[in-house]
Design a protein around this motif. Structure first.
Motif, PDB file in Angstrom:
ATOM      1  N   MET A  60      19.078   9.437 -36.309  1.00 15.66           N
ATOM      2  CA  MET A  60      18.925   8.921 -34.837  1.00 15.66           C
ATOM      3  C   MET A  60      17.192   8.548 -34.678  1.00 15.66           C
ATOM      4  O   MET A  60      16.371   9.300 -35.250  1.00 15.66           O
ATOM      5  N   SER A  61      17.246   7.470 -33.776  1.00 19.05           N
ATOM      6  CA  SER A  61      15.966   7.118 -33.458  1.00 19.05           C
ATOM      7  C   SER A  61      15.247   8.118 -32.577  1.00 19.05           C
ATOM      8  O   SER A  61      15.886   8.869 -31.914  1.00 19.05           O
ATOM      9  N   GLN A  62      13.817   8.042 -32.544  1.00 23.39           N
ATOM     10  CA  GLN A  62      13.022   8.968 -31.743  1.00 23.39           C
ATOM     11  C   GLN A  62      13.397   8.698 -30.178  1.00 23.39           C
ATOM     12  O   GLN A  62      12.981   7.399 -30.038  1.00 23.39           O
ATOM     13  N   LYS A  63      13.443   9.791 -29.448  1.00 24.30           N
ATOM     14  CA  LYS A  63      13.465   9.179 -27.873  1.00 24.30           C
ATOM     15  C   LYS A  63      12.059   9.324 -27.371  1.00 24.30           C
ATOM     16  O   LYS A  63      11.100  10.266 -27.573  1.00 24.30           O
ATOM     17  N   VAL A  64      11.669   8.232 -26.557  1.00 22.34           N
ATOM     18  CA  VAL A  64      10.666   8.027 -25.696  1.00 22.34           C
ATOM     19  C   VAL A  64      10.845   7.703 -24.136  1.00 22.34           C
ATOM     20  O   VAL A  64      11.931   7.073 -23.950  1.00 22.34           O
ATOM     21  N   VAL A  65       9.989   8.212 -23.455  1.00 22.21           N
ATOM     22  CA  VAL A  65      10.074   7.785 -22.046  1.00 22.21           C
ATOM     23  C   VAL A  65       8.908   6.928 -21.790  1.00 22.21           C
ATOM     24  O   VAL A  65       7.961   6.927 -22.230  1.00 22.21           O
ATOM     25  N   VAL A  66       9.368   5.554 -21.024  1.00 21.97           N
ATOM     26  CA  VAL A  66       8.169   4.605 -20.663  1.00 21.97           C
ATOM     27  C   VAL A  66       8.295   4.325 -19.251  1.00 21.97           C
ATOM     28  O   VAL A  66       9.417   4.360 -18.557  1.00 21.97           O
ATOM     29  N   ILE A  67       7.122   4.869 -18.659  1.00 17.53           N
ATOM     30  CA  ILE A  67       6.952   4.363 -17.195  1.00 17.53           C
ATOM     31  C   ILE A  67       6.829   3.072 -16.911  1.00 17.53           C
ATOM     32  O   ILE A  67       5.841   2.374 -17.418  1.00 17.53           O
ATOM     33  N   PHE A  68       7.795   2.470 -16.456  1.00 14.59           N
ATOM     34  CA  PHE A  68       7.835   0.764 -16.102  1.00 14.59           C
ATOM     35  C   PHE A  68       7.883   0.489 -14.848  1.00 14.59           C
ATOM     36  O   PHE A  68       8.673   0.549 -14.122  1.00 14.59           O
ATOM     37  N   SER A  69       6.896  -0.174 -14.521  1.00 11.86           N
ATOM     38  CA  SER A  69       6.596  -0.468 -12.958  1.00 11.86           C
ATOM     39  C   SER A  69       7.361  -1.987 -12.799  1.00 11.86           C
ATOM     40  O   SER A  69       7.481  -2.105 -11.678  1.00 11.86           O
ATOM     41  N   GLY A  70       7.495  -2.763 -13.807  1.00 10.79           N
ATOM     42  CA  GLY A  70       8.007  -3.989 -13.400  1.00 10.79           C
ATOM     43  C   GLY A  70       6.566  -5.101 -13.673  1.00 10.79           C
ATOM     44  O   GLY A  70       7.018  -6.329 -13.663  1.00 10.79           O
ATOM     45  N   GLY A  71       5.614  -4.499 -13.958  1.00 13.81           N
ATOM     46  CA  GLY A  71       4.633  -5.487 -14.284  1.00 13.81           C
ATOM     47  C   GLY A  71       4.157  -5.748 -15.412  1.00 13.81           C
ATOM     48  O   GLY A  71       4.841  -5.292 -16.446  1.00 13.81           O
ATOM     49  N   MET A  72       3.165  -6.740 -15.561  1.00 14.86           N
ATOM     50  CA  MET A  72       3.120  -7.389 -17.239  1.00 14.86           C
ATOM     51  C   MET A  72       2.615  -6.279 -18.387  1.00 14.86           C
ATOM     52  O   MET A  72       3.061  -6.246 -19.300  1.00 14.86           O
ATOM     53  N   ASP A  73       1.813  -5.265 -17.834  1.00 16.15           N
ATOM     54  CA  ASP A  73       1.219  -4.395 -18.461  1.00 16.15           C
ATOM     55  C   ASP A  73       2.556  -3.335 -19.173  1.00 16.15           C
ATOM     56  O   ASP A  73       2.688  -3.211 -20.479  1.00 16.15           O
ATOM     57  N   SER A  74       3.090  -2.907 -18.245  1.00 16.99           N
ATOM     58  CA  SER A  74       4.302  -1.734 -18.728  1.00 16.99           C
ATOM     59  C   SER A  74       5.197  -2.623 -19.424  1.00 16.99           C
ATOM     60  O   SER A  74       6.198  -2.034 -20.085  1.00 16.99           O
ATOM     61  N   PHE A  75       5.565  -3.767 -18.865  1.00 16.68           N
ATOM     62  CA  PHE A  75       6.704  -4.544 -19.492  1.00 16.68           C
ATOM     63  C   PHE A  75       6.207  -4.862 -21.194  1.00 16.68           C
ATOM     64  O   PHE A  75       7.071  -4.883 -21.993  1.00 16.68           O
ATOM     65  N   THR A  76       4.977  -5.068 -21.316  1.00 13.66           N
ATOM     66  CA  THR A  76       4.484  -5.140 -22.628  1.00 13.66           C
ATOM     67  C   THR A  76       4.732  -3.873 -23.461  1.00 13.66           C
ATOM     68  O   THR A  76       5.260  -3.853 -24.457  1.00 13.66           O
ATOM     69  N   VAL A  77       4.369  -2.929 -22.990  1.00  8.39           N
ATOM     70  CA  VAL A  77       4.383  -1.582 -23.520  1.00  8.39           C
ATOM     71  C   VAL A  77       5.961  -1.210 -23.918  1.00  8.39           C
ATOM     72  O   VAL A  77       6.413  -0.697 -24.801  1.00  8.39           O
ATOM     73  N   LEU A  78       6.597  -1.457 -22.713  1.00  8.00           N
ATOM     74  CA  LEU A  78       8.407  -1.146 -22.920  1.00  8.00           C
ATOM     75  C   LEU A  78       8.800  -2.127 -24.162  1.00  8.00           C
ATOM     76  O   LEU A  78       9.519  -1.354 -25.090  1.00  8.00           O
ATOM     77  N   ASN A  79       8.419  -3.457 -24.231  1.00  6.26           N
ATOM     78  CA  ASN A  79       9.113  -4.061 -25.329  1.00  6.26           C
ATOM     79  C   ASN A  79       8.484  -3.601 -26.701  1.00  6.26           C
ATOM     80  O   ASN A  79       9.052  -3.801 -27.597  1.00  6.26           O
ATOM     81  N   LEU A  80       7.202  -3.191 -26.619  1.00  8.91           N
ATOM     82  CA  LEU A  80       6.505  -2.761 -27.898  1.00  8.91           C
ATOM     83  C   LEU A  80       7.268  -1.534 -28.466  1.00  8.91           C
ATOM     84  O   LEU A  80       7.571  -1.187 -29.510  1.00  8.91           O
ATOM     85  N   ALA A  81       7.724  -0.820 -27.520  1.00  7.81           N
ATOM     86  CA  ALA A  81       8.522   0.575 -28.053  1.00  7.81           C
ATOM     87  C   ALA A  81       9.797   0.156 -28.539  1.00  7.81           C
ATOM     88  O   ALA A  81      10.404   0.879 -29.380  1.00  7.81           O
ATOM     89  N   VAL A  82      10.395  -0.826 -27.772  1.00  9.69           N
ATOM     90  CA  VAL A  82      11.881  -1.290 -28.087  1.00  9.69           C
ATOM     91  C   VAL A  82      11.695  -1.697 -29.697  1.00  9.69           C
ATOM     92  O   VAL A  82      12.423  -1.529 -30.607  1.00  9.69           O
ATOM     93  N   LYS A  83      10.581  -2.499 -30.009  1.00 12.54           N
ATOM     94  CA  LYS A  83      10.408  -3.228 -31.306  1.00 12.54           C
ATOM     95  C   LYS A  83       9.957  -2.226 -32.242  1.00 12.54           C
ATOM     96  O   LYS A  83      10.411  -2.386 -33.446  1.00 12.54           O
ATOM     97  N   GLN A  84       9.510  -1.243 -32.011  1.00 15.72           N
ATOM     98  CA  GLN A  84       9.190   0.161 -32.910  1.00 15.72           C
ATOM     99  C   GLN A  84      10.434   0.686 -33.128  1.00 15.72           C
ATOM    100  O   GLN A  84      10.187   1.597 -34.133  1.00 15.72           O
ATOM    101  N   GLY A  85      11.575   0.391 -32.541  1.00 15.70           N
ATOM    102  CA  GLY A  85      12.799   1.020 -32.890  1.00 15.70           C
ATOM    103  C   GLY A  85      12.974   2.365 -32.345  1.00 15.70           C
ATOM    104  O   GLY A  85      13.933   3.157 -32.513  1.00 15.70           O
ATOM    105  N   LEU A  86      12.127   2.633 -31.216  1.00 16.46           N
ATOM    106  CA  LEU A  86      12.260   4.126 -30.565  1.00 16.46           C
ATOM    107  C   LEU A  86      13.765   3.830 -29.563  1.00 16.46           C
ATOM    108  O   LEU A  86      13.979   2.750 -29.061  1.00 16.46           O
ATOM    109  N   GLU A  87      14.183   5.050 -28.961  1.00 17.57           N
ATOM    110  CA  GLU A  87      15.112   4.887 -28.242  1.00 17.57           C
ATOM    111  C   GLU A  87      14.621   5.085 -26.699  1.00 17.57           C
ATOM    112  O   GLU A  87      14.044   6.325 -26.604  1.00 17.57           O
ATOM    113  N   VAL A  88      14.409   4.189 -26.062  1.00 19.42           N
ATOM    114  CA  VAL A  88      13.706   4.137 -24.960  1.00 19.42           C
ATOM    115  C   VAL A  88      14.451   4.390 -23.708  1.00 19.42           C
ATOM    116  O   VAL A  88      15.481   3.950 -23.423  1.00 19.42           O
TER     117      VAL A  88
END
Length: 219
Positions: A1-29
């Motif tokens: 199973m992939s590692q679970k992480v929580v991403v605080i996501f405002s909907g802005g471009m910074d957190s959007f980039t962080v969110l996508n980075l976590a997804v691309k790292q194969g984490l369960e977001v």
């Protein structure tokens, strides 16, 4: 199973980039957004759509009642949003007292409850001038506390803490991200104002990357 992480996501471009980075790292977001009574609540609609596109877990939590305690910011109170760059003293009016400590605390509690051991958020160097809760010393101290606040240690992860918004956009463009899926403006009108600190920093980042911002602006 992939590692679970929580991403605080405002909907802005910074957190959007962080969110996508976590997804691309194969984490369960597990993405977490907050309605804290912000005038730019429109960002939550963008957050919801982005999470549906990525097919990630998403919660929007209404904590707007906290404005009974932490008013005085132009983002949450009846105060005009200042115009100008983040470096200008007037932009301190956009500081919401203790916001990130509150949001991180809830995100850490969520992480413990779902057995995730990391919480990501999108602080970056451009925020350091006026937002104390985006500075490295704050993140480091929060990590110290979150290591002992529960039986399970939770790490605060800030992938872009020491880099600019321009560099975040560079990284996101390299990932092929569509920033038309994000909202940055502190005024929640139909189009972005282009004049508040958030808009100016965003436009500057696109200009320095040599690409056009896909978002619509007033005027």
């Amino acid at each position: 199973m992939s590692q679970k992480v929580v991403v605080i996501f405002s909907g802005g471009m910074d957190s959007f980039t962080v969110l996508n980075l976590a997804v691309k790292q194969g984490l369960e977001v597990f993405s977490l957004s907050f309605d804290y009574g912000q005038r730019h609540k429109k960002e939550l609609d963008y957050a919801d759509r982005a999470c549906k596109t990525l097919n990630v877990h998403h919660k929007i939590v209404d904590i707007s009642a906290i404005n009974q305690l932490i008013g005085g910011s132009s983002l949450t109170s009846d105060i005009d949003v200042a115009e100008g760059h983040y470096e200008e003293q007037s932009m301190k009016s956009t500081v919401v007292p203790n916001r990130n400590m509150i949001l991180l605390s809830m995100a850490v509690g969520y992480a413990v409850s779902i057995e995730a051991n990391q919480v990501y958020y999108g602080a970056h160097s451009g925020d350091h001038a006026i937002y104390p809760d985006c500075r490295p010393e704050f993140v480091h101290k929060m990590n110290d506390v979150c290591a002992i606040a529960n039986y399970e240690a939770v790490e605060i992860v800030t992938p872009y803490l020491e880099v600019s918004k321009t560099a975040i956009l560079t990284a996101g463009l390299a990932m092929g991200l569509d920033y038309n899926q994000t909202w940055t403006c502190y005024n929640g009108r139909e189009k972005a104002c282009g004049k508040c600190g958030a808009c100016q920093e965003r436009l500057e980042a696109f200009s320095e990357n040599g690409v056009s911002d896909p978002l619509d602006y007033e005027g």
